[in-house]
Enzyme design. Sequence first.
Site, PDB file in Angstrom:
ATOM      1  CB  THR A  10       3.540   8.272   7.888  1.00 35.10           C
ATOM      2  OG1 THR A  10       2.913   9.416   8.473  1.00 35.10           O
ATOM      3  CG2 THR A  10       4.927   8.064   8.465  1.00 35.10           C
ATOM      4  CG  MET A  11      -0.373   5.228   5.316  1.00 30.79           C
ATOM      5  SD  MET A  11      -1.039   5.217   3.658  1.00 30.79           S
ATOM      6  CE  MET A  11      -2.754   4.888   3.973  1.00 30.79           C
ATOM      7  CD  GLU A  84      -1.079   7.197  -2.535  1.00 33.37           C
ATOM      8  OE1 GLU A  84      -0.164   6.488  -2.089  1.00 33.37           O
ATOM      9  OE2 GLU A  84      -1.894   7.785  -1.802  1.00 33.37           O
ATOM     10  CB  ALA A  85       5.628   8.925  -6.298  1.00 30.86           C
ATOM     11  CD  GLN A  86       3.099   5.079  -2.242  1.00 28.93           C
ATOM     12  OE1 GLN A  86       3.424   6.249  -2.374  1.00 28.93           O
ATOM     13  NE2 GLN A  86       1.881   4.725  -1.870  1.00 28.93           N
TER      14      GLN A  86
END
Length: 195
Positions: A10-11, A84-86
């Site tokens: 998560t963040m 940040e691969a999402q």
Amino acid sequence: MAKLYFRYGTMNSGKSIEVLRTAHNYEEQGKRVLLFVPAIDDRFGVGNVTSRIGMQKEAIIVHENTDMYAIAKDTMPNCVLLDEAQFLTRKQIEQLTDICDDLGIPVIAYGLRSDFMGNLFEGSLQLFAAADKIEEVKTVCWFCDRKAMLNMRCKDGHPVFEGEQIQIGGNESYIPVCRKCYKERKKRSQQDAQR
């Protein structure tokens, strides 16, 4: 055989600091690392991997037409890291698998599993399908002591459950929460809206 790793959380779970730590460990041993970050992540300036505790490192900016495979082939690093691969596309995830399979270079991709509505991002979906190894980076819920699983979007301190999938932000916009607290606050929000 080189592997593609997907490390998700998560963040506020410490993914970016893990990226920076891993890059440091390779470089301290005199090994070359390629560090990538999607252009869309501009929280701390485009082209930077930055942790919430202030550590920062410059990275290669990934645009829609960036060929990460060609860059890796030209430089032949010991490892490829991606934060940040999402935000990657299916085609870009295929490039990461080619870096492993054709060039024999391990790739470690860090990112979110899902958005603030609990839906998978395109990049995360493809990484779950293609990664050789999937690992969770854990943190605790903002409201209780359970493991955080979801990202709750907030506006002016209040939970938000509708909107565009992508809204770049940090602690002012997102908090990590467990499923139970997410559901409770969503239900409360829906009840307040009906009044």
